[in-house]
Design an enzyme around this catalytic site. Structure first.
Site, PDB file in Angstrom:
ATOM      1  N   LYS A 118       0.844  -1.202   0.000  1.00 35.38           N
ATOM      2  CA  LYS A 118       0.000   0.000   0.000  1.00 35.38           C
ATOM      3  C   LYS A 118       0.874   1.246   0.000  1.00 35.38           C
ATOM      4  CE  LYS A 118      -3.957   2.040   2.454  1.00 35.38           C
ATOM      5  NZ  LYS A 118      -4.880   1.905   3.599  1.00 35.38           N
TER       6      LYS A 118
ATOM      7  N   SER B 195      -9.766   2.095   2.813  1.00 42.21           N
ATOM      8  CA  SER B 195      -8.884   2.809   1.911  1.00 42.21           C
ATOM      9  C   SER B 195      -7.888   1.910   1.161  1.00 42.21           C
ATOM     10  CB  SER B 195      -8.085   3.859   2.700  1.00 42.21           C
ATOM     11  OG  SER B 195      -7.262   3.250   3.684  1.00 42.21           O
TER      12      SER B 195
ATOM     13  N   SER C  85     -10.085  -0.334   7.006  1.00 37.38           N
ATOM     14  CA  SER C  85      -9.506  -0.154   5.669  1.00 37.38           C
ATOM     15  C   SER C  85      -8.803  -1.368   5.089  1.00 37.38           C
ATOM     16  CB  SER C  85      -8.539   1.033   5.676  1.00 37.38           C
ATOM     17  OG  SER C  85      -9.244   2.238   5.745  1.00 37.38           O
TER      18      SER C  85
END
EC number: 6.3.5.7
Length: 485
Positions: A78, A153, A177
């Protein structure tokens, strides 16, 4: 059949037998990215030159006795987890050209385990969002249906695994997330106990809530990855000096005698019928394996959403103050004085959702409102944590849906922040309490999009939730379903 349809242990065996090479795995990843990335848009930056060079080095070591299970495995990271020399943007124009000079602790650990970083994954800007539509560059799409969001996210992290672009990925979870996009994309995502995994090198959103965790195709692979990244770190004062057990040892399929709590709040108002029915069906499966369940109450969970947005936005307001054009971030050219520099840099560099959270947090921390909002929210957080502890005094795990509904369509909720925020009503309490939780696939909605089962455990008892998740996974076939992209 893709190589990534195999588990980590199967690929490890193939490598040791020299049936495949590390280069084969890396090329499989980049070929798949070339085939689907124009549609999925899971990646922000690729690491092709370095990945291929490392694969060549590792090919020379195939068969060595000290090669661990993760040797040569391709991973996506990420884009709020820093990677030395590899652009890290947090999906924000503010950090569009930021090249870190060090690796996050989790990246360092995976490098030591000889994994190969394929690239950096898309996300909601600074991890603020539930759909990946808040990325400062472009929105990731759900591999199951490109008209739907992948969640957020960590939407890029979940979508890349679901699309078969990487074997597994790292995400971060502040209010759901990792788990929410894992549920939407039909993969496995774990938020560890707060303090189990070092946050050093994770660009902070809300420091008392953020945790890094793994997203994978299977529970077993998830346990391998958590095993590699867990542990105390002197660079992170909030990491816990608590022994990391063997997460694989409990993956026996045995849940006989397990005591399951099901909060009535997790099956009540605001939770869709499809999510509710999928959980009840999952409980029936676990009952058939010898587990028992009872309905309980987490009475303060109804305050979790408001509590979370006050605390997380307040911490974000403080953490993001460093992005001012002087210390970090792009610098606006449209300036006449120092105040213009701060104001214009932040106005041009941050997206709308980040600005909204900063404004909310600044208000909650301001003179005259601190006690009424931020301090009160911290008190409610304690009550929420106490609710979990009271339930765990009599039960081994808590089970409910990961999300109230399956994934929604792109653009459906982006203009309604409150409706968007409500997607996380079932995941946020876990972050406020600091306990671990995993999402595993448990069905499909009428729109043919995946549903997730959330299994919540006691502090630092990831082993038990892995045991339950693995048993459910082995008794069903949801984990074998693949996006047809």
């Amino acid at each position: 059949m893709s190589l990534f349809d195999h588990s980590v242990s199967e690929l490890h065996k193939k490598l040791n037998n020299k049936e495949i090479s590390v280069t084969d795995l890396v090329e499989e990843s980049y070929k798949r990215i070339a085939d689907v990335e124009d549609n999925v848009k899971a990646f922000l930056t690729l690491n092709e030159e370095n990945a291929r060079a490392k694969a060549k080095e590792l090919d020379a070591k195939i068969g060595a006795e000290d090669n661990g299970l993760l040797f040569g495995m391709p991973i996506g990271v990420k884009d709020n987890i820093v990677t030395k020399g590899l652009r890290t943007t947090c999906a924000s124009k503010m950090l569009a050209n930021f090249d870190p000079i060090y690796d996050a602790t989790v990246v360092q650990k995976l490098n030591e385990a000889d994994t190969i970083t394929i690239g950096k994954l898309n996300m909601d800007e600074f991890a603020m969002g539930s759909s990946n539509e808040n990325s400062g560059f472009y929105a990731t799409k759900n591999p199951w249906n490109l008209e739907y969001v992948p969640g957020g996210s960590s939407g890029g992290s979940a979508a890349a695994v679901a699309a078969g672009e990487v074997l597994f990925s790292l995400g971060s979870d502040t209010g759901g997330s990792i788990r929410q996009p894992a549920a939407y994309c039909g993969v496995v995502g774990l938020k560890p106990t707060y303090g189990r995994v070092s946050r050093y090198g994770l660009v902070a959103f809300a420091s008392s809530l953020d945790q890094i965790g793994p997203i994978t195709r299977t529970v077993e692979d998830n346990a391998y990855l958590l095993q590699a990244i867990s542990g105390v770190d002197r660079m992170d004062a909030t990491s816990a000096n608590i022994e990391v057990g063997n997460y694989l040892a409990g993956l026996t399929g045995d849940v006989k005698g397990l005591r399951i709590a099901v909060p009535k709040e997790y099956l009540g108002e605001g939770v869709g019928e499809e999510a509710r029915e999928s959980v009840l069906a999952a409980l029936k499966v676990l009952e058939g394996m010898g587990a028992t369940w009872e309905e309980v109450s987490l009475p303060h969970s109804k305050y979790a959403l408001a509590t979370y947005y006050l605390i997380s936005s307040s911490e974000a307001s403080s953490n993001l103050s460093r992005f001012d054009g002087v210390r970090y971030g792009v610098r606006s050219d449209n300036v006449n004085n120092l105040m213009d520099l701060y104001k214009n840099t932040r106005s041009e560099g941050f997206g709308d959702e980040v600005k909204r959270r900063i404004m909310l947090g600044t208000f909650a921390l301001s003179s005259g409102y601190y006690d009424a909002y931020y301090k009160k929210a911290q008190q409610v957080r304690t009550l929420i944590k106490n609710d979990f502890e009271n339930v765990f005094a009599n039960y081994d795990v808590i089970i409910g849906p990961t999300t109230p509904t399956p994934a929604f369509k792109v653009g459906e909720k982006i203009d309604d922040p409150m409706t968007m925020y409500a997607n996380d009503i079932l995941t946020i309490p876990v972050n406020l309490a600091g306990v671990p939780a995993i999402s595993v696939p448990c069905g499909f909605g009428a729109n043919n999009m995946p549903l997730g089962l959330q299994i919540i455990g006691k502090h630092f008892d990831e082993a038990t939730i892995y045991r339950v998740a693995h048993a459910f996974e082995q008794a069903t076939d949801y984990h074998t379903k693949k996006a047809s992209l």
